[in-house]
Design an enzyme around this catalytic site. Structure first.
Site, PDB file in Angstrom:
ATOM      1  CG  ASP A 202      -2.155  -1.077   1.283  1.00 57.88           C
ATOM      2  OD1 ASP A 202      -2.103  -1.796   0.045  1.00 57.88           O
ATOM      3  OD2 ASP A 202      -2.954  -0.935   2.259  1.00 57.88           O
ATOM      4  CG  ASP A 204      -1.796   3.864   3.296  1.00 61.13           C
ATOM      5  OD1 ASP A 204      -1.367   2.826   3.436  1.00 61.13           O
ATOM      6  OD2 ASP A 204      -3.136   4.042   3.200  1.00 61.13           O
ATOM      7  CD1 TRP A 264     -10.288  -0.718   1.982  1.00 62.89           C
ATOM      8  CD2 TRP A 264     -11.855  -1.443   2.984  1.00 62.89           C
ATOM      9  NE1 TRP A 264      -9.918  -0.983   3.156  1.00 62.89           N
ATOM     10  CE2 TRP A 264     -10.859  -1.548   3.885  1.00 62.89           C
ATOM     11  CE3 TRP A 264     -13.193  -2.260   3.575  1.00 62.89           C
ATOM     12  CZ2 TRP A 264     -10.817  -2.019   5.100  1.00 62.89           C
ATOM     13  CZ3 TRP A 264     -13.144  -2.904   4.844  1.00 62.89           C
ATOM     14  CH2 TRP A 264     -11.956  -2.859   5.777  1.00 62.89           C
ATOM     15  CD  GLU A 267      -7.979  -6.112  -1.088  1.00 66.68           C
ATOM     16  OE1 GLU A 267      -9.233  -5.920  -0.683  1.00 66.68           O
ATOM     17  OE2 GLU A 267      -7.108  -5.501  -0.431  1.00 66.68           O
ATOM     18  CG  ASP A 268      -7.012  -7.991   2.882  1.00 73.04           C
ATOM     19  OD1 ASP A 268      -8.285  -8.125   2.573  1.00 73.04           O
ATOM     20  OD2 ASP A 268      -6.802  -7.366   4.070  1.00 73.04           O
ATOM     21  CG  MET A 294      -1.925   3.405   6.801  1.00 69.67           C
ATOM     22  SD  MET A 294      -3.196   2.404   6.609  1.00 69.67           S
ATOM     23  CE  MET A 294      -4.630   3.838   7.271  1.00 69.67           C
ATOM     24  CG  HIS A 297      -5.843   7.068   4.332  1.00 72.93           C
ATOM     25  ND1 HIS A 297      -7.047   6.529   3.866  1.00 72.93           N
ATOM     26  CD2 HIS A 297      -5.214   6.175   4.811  1.00 72.93           C
ATOM     27  CE1 HIS A 297      -6.920   4.938   4.030  1.00 72.93           C
ATOM     28  NE2 HIS A 297      -5.666   4.919   4.400  1.00 72.93           N
TER      29      HIS A 297
END
Ligand code: UDH
Ligand code: MN
Length: 351
Positions: A202, A204, A264, A267-268, A294, A297
């Site tokens: 990712d 971030d 969102w 998928e992981d 992270m 956000h």
């Protein structure tokens, strides 16, 4: 008068003799030099790959030249580069990571002069253990990307990796599809270089310890195990989000990642399922080395939680054979290289 003339002719002869000797000395040195530089070139041609090792070749030749010519031939073979060690000597351990002061790309460029176009690097002092493609799924997070580059380039260089940074940008404003972008990253980076390992990060997330090496292991690896966002703990045992690494073989064994998780989440977990259904386990650094931050956000537009994710995760076993790298389709719209990264803009289609 006569004495003076006599002295002058002695001086004259001595000078001529000195000049002659100098000339002789230079000629002999030159002959030795030319003979030795021939053998060095043969060595270089036999042992170097092209590309960025050219710089190394030049450096090596300069050091050779400062040695006496007579020992040069023997030492040449001793200097063959060795594979980099498991514990790279430049690692410093815990790092201070914070995001209060913005960074500029100019600063990052200045601080990383060894990078080759496209955000490529390989160590000069040894042969990297692995060729690693850093793949970042991306849309509209430029501020985060600057921090990522600012922190990660120095870390990855200290880790002595042969790496490249690839930002895979989803074009348009359809729902975001993280896993499909990662699949595209796998295919596109392999077109450029013989990568053996793929780190999916990712934009971030930044590790707080450089001993968390961004490379591949004997099992698929989850690297962001101890995130500040989750109180420096794994939120659940099967968690595989954030940053992970898979070798080419591990990735192909699970048919890559799913292509149909739009929005969102999920998928992981699907990737985790694929790994365990194929009989592999997940490797992880310990909770101290695996600490990471992270950048705070809000949820992005067009990345709302995917309501179908629970149902999809429940069927990974049935879907993973058809849905993955074997069924991937997309269009590359643009490839741009700058000093810090390669940006690949793609059309991923729609749900
Ligand atoms: N990403 C983008 N652009 C987007 C969406 C996602 O670049 O518009 C990429 C980016 O690399 C990001 C990754 O996909 O780091 C994962 O998305 P995320 O950071 O939104 O996922 P995370 O689990 O976010 O961190 C959860 C939403 C946070 C809401 C918190 C409200 N308090
Ligand atoms: Mn995030």
């Amino acid at each position: 008068m006569r004495d003076a003339a006599g002295n002058f002719s002695v001086l004259d002869r001595t000078c001529s003799l000195v000049v002659l000797l100098c000339f002789l000395h230079i000629s002999v040195t030159l002959i030795y030099y030319i003979r030795n530089s021939d053998s060095r070139q043969t060595f270089v041609q036999n042992h170097q790959t092209p590309q960025s090792h050219r710089k190394l070749t030049e450096q090596r030749v300069t050091t050779e030249e400062t040695r006496p010519p007579s020992v040069s031939n023997d030492t040449v073979t001793e200097r063959k580069l060795e594979t980099c060690p498991d514990n790279p000597p430049k690692l410093v351990g815990p790092l201070r990571v914070e995001f209060s002061d913005p960074v500029t790309l100019d600063l990052v460029r200045e601080q990383n002069p060894a990078l080759q176009p496209g955000g490529r690097f390989k160590p000069e002092e040894c042969i990297a253990q692995q060729k690693v493609a850093m793949i970042i799924p991306f849309r509209n997070r430029d501020e985060h990307l600057k921090f990522w580059l600012y922190y990660m380039h120095p870390i990855l260089q200290r880790q002595q990796l042969d790496y490249g940074v690839y930002v895979i940008v989803q074009d348009g404003d359809e729902l975001f599809n993280r896993a499909k972008l990662l699949n595209i990253g796998y295919v596109e980076t392999l077109k450029e270089y013989d990568y053996q390992c793929f780190v999916f990060s990712d934009v971030d997330l930044i590790p707080m310890d450089d001993r968390n090496i961004y490379k591949c292991f004997s099992q698929p690896r989850h690297l962001s195990v101890s995130m500040d966002k989750f109180g420096f703990r794994l939120p659940y045992t099967q968690f595989f989000g954030g940053v992970s690494s898979l070798s080419k073989e591990q990735y192909l064994k699970i048919n890559g990642f799913p292509n149909n998780y739009w929005g969102w989440g999920g998928e992981d977990d699907d990737i985790f399922n694929r790994i365990s259904f194929k009989g592999m386990s997940v490797s992880r650094p310990d909770g101290v080395i695996g600490r990471c931050r992270m950048i705070r956000h809000n949820r992005d537009d067009k990345n709302d939680p995917n309501p179908q994710r629970f149902d999809q995760i429940a069927h990974t076993r049935q879907t993973m054979g058809q849905d993955g790298i074997s069924s991937l389709s997309y269009k590359v719209l643009k490839v741009e290289k700058n000093q810090l990264f390669t940006k690949i803009t793609v059309d991923v289609g729609k749900p």
